[in-house]
Scaffold this motif. Structure first.
Motif, PDB file in Angstrom:
ATOM      1  N   LEU A   1       0.940  -1.361  -0.085  1.00  0.00           N
ATOM      2  CA  LEU A   1      -0.011  -0.218  -0.105  1.00  0.00           C
ATOM      3  C   LEU A   1       1.132   1.301  -0.014  1.00  0.00           C
ATOM      4  O   LEU A   1       0.581   2.211  -0.738  1.00  0.00           O
ATOM      5  CB  LEU A   1      -0.929  -0.065   1.281  1.00  0.00           C
ATOM      6  CG  LEU A   1      -2.216  -0.911   1.256  1.00  0.00           C
ATOM      7  CD1 LEU A   1      -2.815  -0.913   2.460  1.00  0.00           C
ATOM      8  CD2 LEU A   1      -3.179  -0.279   0.004  1.00  0.00           C
ATOM      9  N   ASN A   2       2.069   1.242   0.680  1.00  0.00           N
ATOM     10  CA  ASN A   2       2.785   2.363   0.869  1.00  0.00           C
ATOM     11  C   ASN A   2       3.638   2.508  -0.665  1.00  0.00           C
ATOM     12  O   ASN A   2       3.610   3.768  -1.088  1.00  0.00           O
ATOM     13  CB  ASN A   2       4.015   2.119   1.841  1.00  0.00           C
ATOM     14  CG  ASN A   2       3.499   2.201   3.249  1.00  0.00           C
ATOM     15  OD1 ASN A   2       2.431   3.168   3.230  1.00  0.00           O
ATOM     16  ND2 ASN A   2       4.050   1.755   4.096  1.00  0.00           N
ATOM     17  N   LYS A   3       3.680   1.597  -1.312  1.00  0.00           N
ATOM     18  CA  LYS A   3       4.366   1.560  -2.854  1.00  0.00           C
ATOM     19  C   LYS A   3       3.507   1.906  -3.870  1.00  0.00           C
ATOM     20  O   LYS A   3       3.822   2.835  -4.808  1.00  0.00           O
ATOM     21  CB  LYS A   3       4.762   0.152  -3.162  1.00  0.00           C
ATOM     22  CG  LYS A   3       6.172  -0.375  -2.314  1.00  0.00           C
ATOM     23  CD  LYS A   3       6.645  -1.722  -2.858  1.00  0.00           C
ATOM     24  CE  LYS A   3       7.189  -1.436  -4.472  1.00  0.00           C
ATOM     25  NZ  LYS A   3       7.522  -2.841  -4.844  1.00  0.00           N
ATOM     26  N   ALA A   4       2.037   1.912  -3.577  1.00  0.00           N
ATOM     27  CA  ALA A   4       1.152   2.247  -4.594  1.00  0.00           C
ATOM     28  C   ALA A   4       1.071   3.514  -4.781  1.00  0.00           C
ATOM     29  O   ALA A   4       1.237   4.425  -3.894  1.00  0.00           O
ATOM     30  CB  ALA A   4      -0.221   1.636  -4.017  1.00  0.00           C
ATOM     31  N   ASP A   5       0.860   4.091  -6.041  1.00  0.00           N
ATOM     32  CA  ASP A   5       0.305   5.441  -6.495  1.00  0.00           C
ATOM     33  C   ASP A   5      -1.073   5.707  -6.499  1.00  0.00           C
ATOM     34  O   ASP A   5      -1.282   6.868  -6.274  1.00  0.00           O
ATOM     35  CB  ASP A   5       0.983   5.575  -8.125  1.00  0.00           C
ATOM     36  CG  ASP A   5       2.367   5.102  -8.216  1.00  0.00           C
ATOM     37  OD1 ASP A   5       3.239   6.184  -7.717  1.00  0.00           O
ATOM     38  OD2 ASP A   5       2.781   4.336  -8.399  1.00  0.00           O
ATOM     39  N   LEU A   6      -1.976   4.790  -6.547  1.00  0.00           N
ATOM     40  CA  LEU A   6      -3.359   5.114  -6.402  1.00  0.00           C
ATOM     41  C   LEU A   6      -3.945   3.783  -5.812  1.00  0.00           C
ATOM     42  O   LEU A   6      -3.545   2.482  -6.097  1.00  0.00           O
ATOM     43  CB  LEU A   6      -3.997   5.111  -7.822  1.00  0.00           C
ATOM     44  CG  LEU A   6      -5.270   5.414  -7.941  1.00  0.00           C
ATOM     45  CD1 LEU A   6      -5.931   6.577  -7.290  1.00  0.00           C
ATOM     46  CD2 LEU A   6      -5.754   5.272  -9.399  1.00  0.00           C
ATOM     47  N   VAL A   7      -5.059   4.020  -4.931  1.00  0.00           N
ATOM     48  CA  VAL A   7      -5.672   2.749  -4.537  1.00  0.00           C
ATOM     49  C   VAL A   7      -7.108   3.062  -4.876  1.00  0.00           C
ATOM     50  O   VAL A   7      -7.745   4.118  -4.830  1.00  0.00           O
ATOM     51  CB  VAL A   7      -5.750   2.901  -2.720  1.00  0.00           C
ATOM     52  CG1 VAL A   7      -6.618   1.661  -2.358  1.00  0.00           C
ATOM     53  CG2 VAL A   7      -4.204   2.691  -2.321  1.00  0.00           C
ATOM     54  N   LEU A   8      -7.552   2.005  -5.459  1.00  0.00           N
ATOM     55  CA  LEU A   8      -9.005   1.965  -6.079  1.00  0.00           C
ATOM     56  C   LEU A   8      -9.863   1.404  -5.654  1.00  0.00           C
ATOM     57  O   LEU A   8      -9.641   0.209  -5.470  1.00  0.00           O
ATOM     58  CB  LEU A   8      -8.695   1.645  -7.683  1.00  0.00           C
ATOM     59  CG  LEU A   8      -9.817   2.085  -8.808  1.00  0.00           C
ATOM     60  CD1 LEU A   8     -10.270   3.395  -8.615  1.00  0.00           C
ATOM     61  CD2 LEU A   8      -9.291   1.766  -9.960  1.00  0.00           C
ATOM     62  N   CYS A   9     -11.021   1.573  -4.982  1.00  0.00           N
ATOM     63  CA  CYS A   9     -11.965   0.859  -4.418  1.00  0.00           C
ATOM     64  C   CYS A   9     -13.373   1.112  -5.440  1.00  0.00           C
ATOM     65  O   CYS A   9     -13.454   1.859  -6.634  1.00  0.00           O
ATOM     66  CB  CYS A   9     -12.535   1.678  -3.252  1.00  0.00           C
ATOM     67  SG  CYS A   9     -11.523   1.348  -1.705  1.00  0.00           S
TER      68      CYS A   9
END
Length: 382
Positions: free
Chosen positions: A139-147
């Protein structure tokens, strides 16, 4: 722009769920828009295979070692991602899938990472105690979290530290894919006798809450019948419950049907009921299938789930408390007895589907999201 969809597996492997169907939808649609999209996932056997179904898009199926709970274990998937990740601008990984997160851990990817957060890990509490550290790292590496809905990430204990980069994009459907078995529909409609026809579609497992719907039927008169599409470990218990409540003949267990047959039953029915009882039900894709047919929905209010965002209470149907057979029965009675309200709800279903859940709207939004992300801009996302 080159996209890699990363997840458990890609249909037509049997036994996959809604998450994997979303991967399949993106694969076909993006390649049809001339955006190169490949898929990396596990095979269902100890064999590596590559497939190509549309455009230049490839599907990499790596060797399956075994299953642990619902996770496909394939160490070749890690090796494959290490080998090919440099070919892509964006890796779009579909969670929950611990194997994919483990593979991401071993690469130093120079592009953008999207975590498509379909659901928290809920059932495997012991395993999760160890897995959550890997989850936090990715999650820290992610550029976008999409729900898939705004309800799912608001007040979400896992995502609370990542809200600045969390957005949502609904799951959609293609109307052209909702073909009907016309011969079956003809047989069903010819036997029409003024009944109020309820349909349930899903696996026969505890969190789906089907027992509460069967109990609700016992409060209603014989005009109300229930058709159950699906199979699962609770089938025999649910049959026994049906017998104990003297509902034999009013509850029909139809087993697994193909999509054309399922759609015929949706067209034939008066209402879809989704009586799920926990956040294992994060969205309820079957609700938008029903809406596409103008079929009102009765669903449950699950704290932290997107189910009651998809189905708007009093607009596209009714939302009732979980595990409450009496409330379910009251909603069914209300729906069946007010023809004017029924027509209004049905019209609203078609409208909400066309405005929110039609793939012709969803896919362009996804493409725009990709392009914005490559420009380091996520503020314009839904």
């Amino acid at each position: 722009m080159k996209i890699l969809q990363l997840g458990k597996a890609q249909p037509p492997i049997k036994g996959l769920g809604g998450v994997e169907k979303v991967m399949q939808t993106y694969y076909y649609n993006l390649n049809k828009f001339n955006i190169r999209c490949d898929v990396l996932g596990s095979n269902d056997k100890f064999k590596y295979e590559e497939d190509n179904y549309v455009g230049k898009g490839l599907i990499f199926r790596t060797k399956l070692i075994t299953h642990i709970n619902s996770t496909f274990i394939s160490f070749q998937l890690i090796k494959k991602l290490i080998k090919i990740n440099k070919n892509y601008d964006i890796i779009h990984v579909h969670h929950p899938d611990p194997m994919s997160f483990l593979a991401l851990f071993f690469i130093n990817f120079k592009g953008k990472i999207i975590i498509h957060w379909h659901s928290d890990i809920i059932r495997q509490k012991v395993i999760y105690m160890f897995y959550k550290y890997l989850e936090s790292h990715i999650l820290n590496k992610a550029d976008l979290v999409l729900c898939t809905s705004p309800h799912y990430y608001r007040d979400n204990s896992v995502l609370k530290n990542h809200l600045d980069k969390t957005r949502y994009l609904p799951i959609g459907l293609n109307l052209e894919s909702l073909s009907i078995d016309e011969s079956l529909l003809k047989v069903l409609t010819e036997s029409e006798t003024g009944l109020f026809k309820i349909i349930f579609i899903g696996r026969l497992v505890g969190y789906k809450g089907l027992k509460h719907l069967i109990e609700a039927l016992s409060y209603l008169d014989e005009r109300f019948i229930l058709n159950v599409i699906g199979d699962g470990p609770l089938l025999n218990k649910l049959r026994l419950l049906t017998n104990d409540l003297f509902l034999t003949g009013r509850v029909n267990f139809l087993g697994n049907l193909n999509d054309n047959q399922k759609n015929a039953y949706l067209r034939y029915s008066d209402v879809l009921v989704l009586p799920s009882v926990s956040r294992n039900e994060a969205y309820g894709i079957v609700q938008i299938e029903a809406m596409a047919f103008g079929l009102p929905v009765i669903s449950t209010r699950i704290i932290g789930s997107g189910v009651d965002w998809v189905n708007e209470n009093g607009v596209t149907g009714y939302v009732v408390p979980i595990k409450d057979a009496k409330s379910l029965s009251e909603a069914l009675l209300k729906l069946s007895s007010d023809k004017h309200s029924y027509i209004e709800l049905s019209t609203n279903c078609l409208k909400r589907f066309s405005e929110r859940f039609d793939e012709n709207i969803i896919i362009p939004k996804l493409i725009k999201m990709y392009r914005n992300l490559l420009k380091n801009n996520i503020d314009d996302h839904e």
